[in-house]
Design a protein around this motif. Structure first.
Motif, mmCIF file in Angstrom:
data_model
loop_
_atom_site.group_PDB
_atom_site.id
_atom_site.type_symbol
_atom_site.label_atom_id
_atom_site.label_comp_id
_atom_site.label_asym_id
_atom_site.label_seq_id
_atom_site.Cartn_x
_atom_site.Cartn_y
_atom_site.Cartn_z
ATOM 1 N N UNK A 119 0.836 -1.208 0.000
ATOM 2 C CA UNK A 119 0.000 0.000 0.000
ATOM 3 C C UNK A 119 0.871 1.259 0.000
ATOM 4 N N UNK A 120 1.880 1.253 0.870
ATOM 5 C CA UNK A 120 2.778 2.417 0.951
ATOM 6 C C UNK A 120 3.447 2.670 -0.396
ATOM 7 N N UNK A 121 3.965 1.578 -0.964
ATOM 8 C CA UNK A 121 4.693 1.714 -2.223
ATOM 9 C C UNK A 121 3.786 2.262 -3.325
ATOM 10 N N UNK A 122 2.579 1.750 -3.349
ATOM 11 C CA UNK A 122 1.644 2.159 -4.400
ATOM 12 C C UNK A 122 1.302 3.656 -4.272
ATOM 13 N N UNK A 123 1.051 4.072 -3.027
ATOM 14 C CA UNK A 123 0.711 5.483 -2.812
ATOM 15 C C UNK A 123 1.895 6.375 -3.176
ATOM 16 N N UNK A 124 3.085 5.905 -2.852
ATOM 17 C CA UNK A 124 4.277 6.702 -3.176
ATOM 18 C C UNK A 124 4.475 6.776 -4.679
ATOM 19 N N UNK A 175 -6.889 -3.523 13.325
ATOM 20 C CA UNK A 175 -6.387 -2.261 12.779
ATOM 21 C C UNK A 175 -5.727 -2.428 11.417
ATOM 22 N N UNK A 176 -5.597 -3.685 10.981
ATOM 23 C CA UNK A 176 -4.920 -3.875 9.696
ATOM 24 C C UNK A 176 -5.726 -3.269 8.550
ATOM 25 N N UNK A 177 -7.032 -3.029 8.794
ATOM 26 C CA UNK A 177 -7.825 -2.388 7.734
ATOM 27 C C UNK A 177 -7.312 -0.978 7.438
ATOM 28 N N UNK A 178 -6.622 -0.371 8.394
ATOM 29 C CA UNK A 178 -6.078 0.977 8.153
ATOM 30 C C UNK A 178 -4.876 0.951 7.220
ATOM 31 N N UNK A 224 -6.481 4.235 2.634
ATOM 32 C CA UNK A 224 -5.344 5.146 2.760
ATOM 33 C C UNK A 224 -5.346 6.167 1.616
ATOM 34 N N UNK A 225 -5.730 5.715 0.446
ATOM 35 C CA UNK A 225 -5.761 6.596 -0.725
ATOM 36 C C UNK A 225 -6.838 7.678 -0.538
ATOM 37 N N UNK A 226 -8.013 7.246 -0.028
ATOM 38 C CA UNK A 226 -9.107 8.201 0.189
ATOM 39 C C UNK A 226 -8.672 9.284 1.182
ATOM 40 N N UNK A 227 -7.924 8.890 2.177
ATOM 41 C CA UNK A 227 -7.444 9.864 3.174
ATOM 42 C C UNK A 227 -6.392 10.784 2.554
ATOM 43 N N UNK A 228 -5.442 10.168 1.846
ATOM 44 C CA UNK A 228 -4.354 10.961 1.249
ATOM 45 C C UNK A 228 -4.909 12.011 0.297
ATOM 46 N N UNK A 271 -0.221 2.678 11.223
ATOM 47 C CA UNK A 271 -0.832 2.155 9.994
ATOM 48 C C UNK A 271 -0.634 3.146 8.859
ATOM 49 N N UNK A 272 -0.873 2.688 7.645
ATOM 50 C CA UNK A 272 -0.665 3.554 6.472
ATOM 51 C C UNK A 272 -1.643 4.736 6.497
ATOM 52 N N UNK A 273 -2.881 4.466 6.921
ATOM 53 C CA UNK A 273 -3.857 5.559 6.985
ATOM 54 C C UNK A 273 -3.355 6.676 7.897
ATOM 55 N N UNK A 274 -2.727 6.287 8.985
ATOM 56 C CA UNK A 274 -2.186 7.300 9.909
ATOM 57 C C UNK A 274 -0.991 8.014 9.289
ATOM 58 N N UNK A 275 -0.179 7.232 8.556
ATOM 59 C CA UNK A 275 1.003 7.833 7.930
ATOM 60 C C UNK A 275 0.631 8.925 6.935
#
Lengths: 413, 65
Positions: free
Chosen positions: A100-105, A199-202, A208-212, A229-233
């Motif tokens: 998820x992180x990699x994709x968002x980056x 919490x893994x859903x975060x 995460x994309x919707x939040x970003x 979590x990625x959502x928090x990041x």
């Protein structure tokens, strides 16, 4: 065996599960088998999962498991799961998170929400939480009952906050908030009070994309001790607990309020100083003016005195001079007049003598006489005719005579 | 409040007045007016901290519509 547990199929009443195990290739199921997970085994395995993963057994996770193959005449062939290795699933979840992180980056949106300008006063908050959540209550306690009377406006957009259903729930509420975006400064996702599970859903990519990509800052207070979590990041701000998140907002208010107070103090202080400086300057000027005028007065007064003294002296001197000069003139005049008189009287006595000498009596005395005709002196012979009666005046007495002849005598010519 | 002014604007204007006063660019003649304006701005800022004009019903209506 390894498989993906598509569905856990947990039955609350019996406590048994009937997991649906599949194998996927490119998202398509290529193999499938039914399985049983009896109550005691489930309880044991689930506890292990909660201990190691902070996640319960749930749908959609990859598992490494040990099973007996059983056959039932009525239900057919099935696998009876005896144990599942939580470590394998953990690795899988971690992989999902990294993906998820990699994709968002790669999409360049990882820092999108974090780089939004934060409102000066995050006053209006759209809260995504559950009304009964302890975290939500803690959060409200901080922002609603603060000692500085800061006022927040908040509206709850309820959603499940853990487990698989949290993903869709939160995304749906984010979409709702978007329709009333002009009423809010920030979105706060708040959870807390429960155990650190589900919490893994975060770490889910879609969430995460919707939040970003959310157009206003999203701040989170999920309340857990495990890894971020990625959502928090990708959120603008991640506080460890809802209480801390509330304090973060309070701090923003302080950041605004303190400079205002400082500005107020500065203005008061500087204004006072300005007025007092101006007063001092004014007094200084007054003092200087007074001393200058006094100086001028004294100078003029002494000058005046000097002038008046000199005027008196000068005029006395002048008077004296004039008087002496006058006396001198008077004396001179007296003297000259006397001289003049003396001279004149001498001249007069000469005149008198001459005049006396010229008096006819004196001439007559010397023997001369005057011949008068009708009272007038006769000077020329032809004034007398023969027979005229003439009177001859002598020094003493007179002679009456009659003219015999009147001739021009030649010896008198 | 008589004036509908954004708190950011109010705050910035306030900062301008503060720096003017600090740098001695304000004469005694202007001082009174400037202090009066600053007082208004401070009030605006403080009011912003302690009041909000949002209306829940309004937002809910908008959400339903």
């Amino acid at each position: 065996m390894k498989a993906e547990m598509n569905k856990l199929n947990y039955y609350k009443q019996s406590g048994h599960c009937y997991p649906e195990l599949v194998e996927k290739q490119d998202g398509v199921i290529v193999a499938q088998v039914k399985s049983n997970l009896w109550k005691d085994d489930y309880t044991h395995i689930n506890n292990e999962f909660l201990r190691v993963l902070k996640e319960p057994l749930k749908d959609g996770i990859k598992i490494l498991f040990m099973a007996n193959i059983s056959f039932h005449p009525m239900h057919g062939l099935s696998l009876r799961i005896i144990d599942i290795d939580p470590g394998y699933t953990l690795g899988d979840l971690e992989k999902e998170k990294q993906a998820t992180i990699q994709k968002l980056q790669e999409e360049g949106i990882f820092n999108k929400n974090r780089s939004l300008p934060f409102p000066l006063l995050p006053q209006r908050i759209a809260v995504i939480s559950v009304e009964t959540s302890k975290g939500y209550i803690d959060f409200l306690k901080v922002i609603d009952n603060n000692e500085w009377n800061y006022t927040f406006f908040h509206l709850l957009f309820p959603s499940l906050l853990q487990g698989e259903n949290a993903i869709g729930g939160i995304i749906r509420q984010l979409e709702r908030i978007k329709t009333v975006l002009e009423h809010f400064d920030v979105v706060a996702i708040i959870r807390g009070g429960g155990a650190d599970i589900g919490l893994s859903s975060y770490n889910n990519y879609t969430l995460a994309r919707a939040i970003a990509l959310f157009p206003i800052p999203v701040i989170t207070g999920i309340g857990h001790a495990t890894n971020e979590t990625v959502s928090e990041m990708v959120s603008f701000e991640n506080a460890i607990t809802p209480t801390k998140l509330g304090e973060f907002l309070m701090q923003k208010f302080h950041n605004f309020s303190v400079p205002v107070r400082q500005a107020q103090e500065k203005i008061i202080d500087k204004s006072r100083r300005l007025i007092s400086e101006e007063g001092t300057r004014f007094q200084g000027t007054v003092r200087m003016f007074r001393s200058a005028t006094e100086h001028i007065l004294i100078k003029n007064k002494s000058m005046l005195r000097a002038l008046s003294q000199s005027l008196i002296q000068q005029s006395q001197f002048r008077f004296r001079n004039e008087r002496q000069y006058f006396i001198f003139i008077r004396d001179g005049m007296k003297r000259n007049a006397l001289n003049l008189w003396n001279n004149s009287s001498g001249m007069l006595s000469n005149f008198e003598r001459n005049i006396r000498n010229m008096d006819p009596k004196n001439v007559l005395k010397r023997g001369y006489s005057i011949t008068l005709l009708n009272g007038k002196a006769v000077r020329i012979f032809d004034e007398v005719k023969e027979g005229d009666q003439l009177e001859t005046s002598l020094f003493k007495g007179s002679i009456l005579s009659i003219a015999m002849a009147a001739n021009k005598s030649s010896d008198h010519e | 409040m008589s004036e509908n002014i954004n708190y950011k604007t109010a705050f910035e204007e306030l900062q301008v007045i503060v720096s003017e006063i600090e740098q001695g660019e304000i004469s005694v003649d202007e001082l009174s007016a400037k202090v009066k304006r600053a007082t208004e701005l401070i009030k605006i800022c403080k009011d912003k901290l302690t009041t909000t004009e949002e209306d829940v019903n309004n937002i809910l209506k908008q959400l339903e519509g």
